[in-house]
Design a protein around this motif. Structure first.
Motif, short mmCIF file in Angstrom:
data_model
loop_
_atom_site.label_atom_id
_atom_site.label_comp_id
_atom_site.label_asym_id
_atom_site.label_seq_id
_atom_site.Cartn_x
_atom_site.Cartn_y
_atom_site.Cartn_z
N GLY A 198 2.15 2.58 0.38
CA GLY A 198 0.81 3.07 0.68
C GLY A 198 0.35 4.18 -0.23
N ILE B 236 -1.96 3.20 -2.90
CA ILE B 236 -3.25 2.63 -2.51
C ILE B 236 -4.12 3.75 -1.96
CG2 ILE B 236 -4.43 0.85 -1.17
CD1 ILE B 236 -1.70 -0.48 -0.76
N ALA C 250 -7.97 5.71 -1.28
CA ALA C 250 -9.34 5.32 -0.94
C ALA C 250 -10.16 5.08 -2.20
CB ALA C 250 -9.99 6.41 -0.09
N PHE D 143 -10.89 1.48 -3.17
CA PHE D 143 -11.94 0.76 -2.46
C PHE D 143 -13.34 1.25 -2.83
CE2 PHE D 143 -8.22 0.65 0.44
CZ PHE D 143 -8.00 -0.71 0.43
N LYS E 188 -3.45 -0.70 5.42
CA LYS E 188 -3.96 -0.87 4.05
C LYS E 188 -3.30 -2.07 3.37
CE LYS E 188 -3.03 3.31 2.60
NZ LYS E 188 -2.94 4.48 1.70
N ILE F 177 -11.25 -0.17 6.90
CA ILE F 177 -10.14 -0.08 5.94
C ILE F 177 -10.22 1.21 5.13
CG2 ILE F 177 -9.08 -1.17 3.92
CD1 ILE F 177 -10.13 -3.86 5.03
N THR G 123 -9.15 4.07 7.26
CA THR G 123 -7.69 4.11 7.33
C THR G 123 -7.09 4.74 6.07
OG1 THR G 123 -7.68 2.11 8.68
CG2 THR G 123 -5.61 2.71 7.63
N SER G 124 -7.64 4.37 4.91
CA SER G 124 -7.16 4.92 3.65
C SER G 124 -7.44 6.42 3.57
CB SER G 124 -7.84 4.21 2.47
OG SER G 124 -7.47 2.85 2.44
N SER H 95 -5.00 8.17 5.84
CA SER H 95 -3.71 8.14 5.19
C SER H 95 -3.63 9.20 4.10
CB SER H 95 -3.45 6.75 4.59
OG SER H 95 -2.29 6.75 3.79
#
Length: 494
Positions: free
Chosen positions: A39, A42, A44, A47, A173, A308, A311-312, A315
């Protein structure tokens, strides 16, 4: 004081008469470390930031991602080599301290901490915007406060609670991107049941002005736009110090970085630019992933992507607070921050380091709401190039640490940098080149970001040098004792 953090197995720590713990504890399980490693790469930014890169470079943005991805793989390999030999909560800052001198560890550690406390404000605001859109009865600043308080509480409980939250955040994610890639690939191949995507085709890679519609130079411009979305890959090496088997965790995270970048970055972006033309207006209006989902006729694509992204964001906030506090803890351990930063609770939590980090995060949030175009813009730009500074410090640290480890404890070289020292020098050159190219970029604020980041770095470096001059003798003596204790030689500061 330059001693490394004392790590203990979870539950084995004790509390001193003052109520302070004996150090960090190994509270992260293997599954936590696995998802933190996956994670962490990955962000934000993947996106929400990819749309500007696609609009700038067209399908050629894949080469930009590949170039930066290769750089990150090389840097992580160097960091993995040093961290597997000496896992520590200070990671690259502690390695720079040992390899280059106290001034380097101090400077890169505080710059990294500064970067993450600014990120706390950026991400909490981004999350608050999404949440206030869903529940407008709570003002945006209220959501930012709630998000910060909740994640601060989880970090204060134990490192295990941080790991558990991050396990689920990262899991969402990973599942989301994997599902996006599978669904998108089926659509591009024309075999997705119930969906007729007229535009989906690999011909989109070359059919709208070519693969590089704006010329080869757009690849480098794309690099400037995507490089910062990779920040966070190194978090696994900091977290490994609080795991049951730090060396194994570092080795696993380092070895898996190639497929993680290939799948999550290159794979998902390839699907986006194959599903719809790179110059589709919807990419800039809605965002690349939302536009891609819309093209498949998937209902509520925008809200799905908002979930999503949220969530990012959560995180990133969770990991940002953890990372900033552990860097502050390490600085306190080495005498580069107030000693209270290095104190832990009976559960192995560096409470003061967490509270101070989140306090500065709250200040940055305040600036974001009250002075978004002045003070906060300065904070964002002045921390923007820190990722590149950190990577450069890792390169130079590894060049020196390899020789030290080979001489003093060659058995600790369980992870080795490929083609040492040639690829290390190549990575360092590429980083310097990117920084130089940013100085020519006025359209995307690249020049301002580098200059302001250099200004802040210069201030921190001056403080480091002055501090070293005033207390260098005591620090060097302690450093030499530490090096002798763990089998590696401490390079004297300066």
């Amino acid at each position: 004081m330059t001693s490394q953090p004392t790590l203990q197995q979870s539950g084995s720590g004790h509390t001193d008469p003052d109520g302070h713990g004996s150090g960090l504890q190994a509270g992260l399980k293997n599954r936590h470390l696995t998802m933190i490693a996956i994670g962490g790469v990955i962000g934000a930014g993947l996106f929400v930031g990819s749309s500007s890169g696609i609009a700038t470079a067209g399908p050629g943005i894949l080469l930009s991602y590949a170039l930066v991805g290769t750089l990150v793989v090389l840097v992580m390999r160097m960091l993995g080599e040093m961290s597997a030999a000496n896992p520590t909560s200070g990671s690259f800052s502690a390695h720079a301290d040992r390899a280059l001198g106290g001034w380097a560890g101090f400077s890169i550690g505080w710059l990294y901490w500064f970067f993450w406390v600014v990120v706390l404000a950026v991400e909490s605001t981004a999350g608050a915007k999404i949440l206030s859109g869903w529940i407008p009865a709570v003002p945006q600043w209220g959501w930012a406060l709630i998000v910060m308080l909740v994640l601060t509480a989880t970090n204060l409980v134990s490192v295990g609670s941080y790991g558990e939250f991050e396990f689920w955040f990262a899991g969402i994610k990973v599942v989301a991107i994997a599902a996006f890639i599978v669904v998108g690939l089926l659509a591009v191949l024309g075999v997705l049941p119930g969906v007729h995507a007229d535009q989906a085709s690999f011909s989109n890679l070359t059919g709208h002005g070519g693969f590089l519609p704006h010329g080869p130079g757009s690849i480098l411009t794309g690099v400037l736009l995507v490089v910062f979305s990779f920040m966070g890959s190194e978090i696994a090496t900091l977290a490994a110090g609080e795991s049951e088997d730090p060396q194994r965790a570092v080795t696993k995270a380092t070895n898996s970085i190639i497929w993680r970048i290939a799948v999550f970055y290159l794979g998902s972006i390839l699907i986006v630019v194959s599903l719809i033309p790179w110059n589709a207006k919807s990419i800039t209006d809605k965002g690349s992933y939302v536009a891609a989902l819309d093209s498949l006729g998937i209902a509520h694509a925008g809200q799905i992507m908002n979930f999503i992204v949220l969530t990012s964001v959560l995180s990133c906030l969770n990991s940002g607070l953890y990372t900033a506090s552990r860097m502050a803890f390490s600085l306190g351990q080495r005498g580069d921050a107030p000693k209270v930063f290095a104190r832990t609770t009976g559960r192995g939590v560096p409470r003061t380091a967490i509270l101070v980090s989140v306090a500065f995060g709250f200040v940055a949030v305040f600036f974001n709401y009250k002075f978004p175009d002045t003070v906060f813009l300065f904070l964002v730009n002045s921390s923007g190039a820190v990722a590149l500074f950190v990577w450069l410090a890792i390169c130079f640290s590894q060049l020196r640490m390899r020789r030290i480890i080979q001489r003093e404890a060659p058995e600790k070289l369980v992870v080795k940098m490929w083609l040492y020292p040639y690829l290390t020098w190549a990575a360092a050159f590429l980083i310097v080149f990117v920084l130089g190219y940013m100085l020519t970029d006025t359209e995307h604020d690249g020049r301002e970001t580098v200059l302001l980041s250099l200004l802040v770095a210069a201030v921190v470096l001056v403080i480091a040098v002055v501090k070293q001059k005033l207390g260098g003798g005591r620090r060097t003596a302690a450093a030499e004792a530490t090096g002798a204790a763990d089998g590696t030689e401490q390079i004297p500061a300066g």
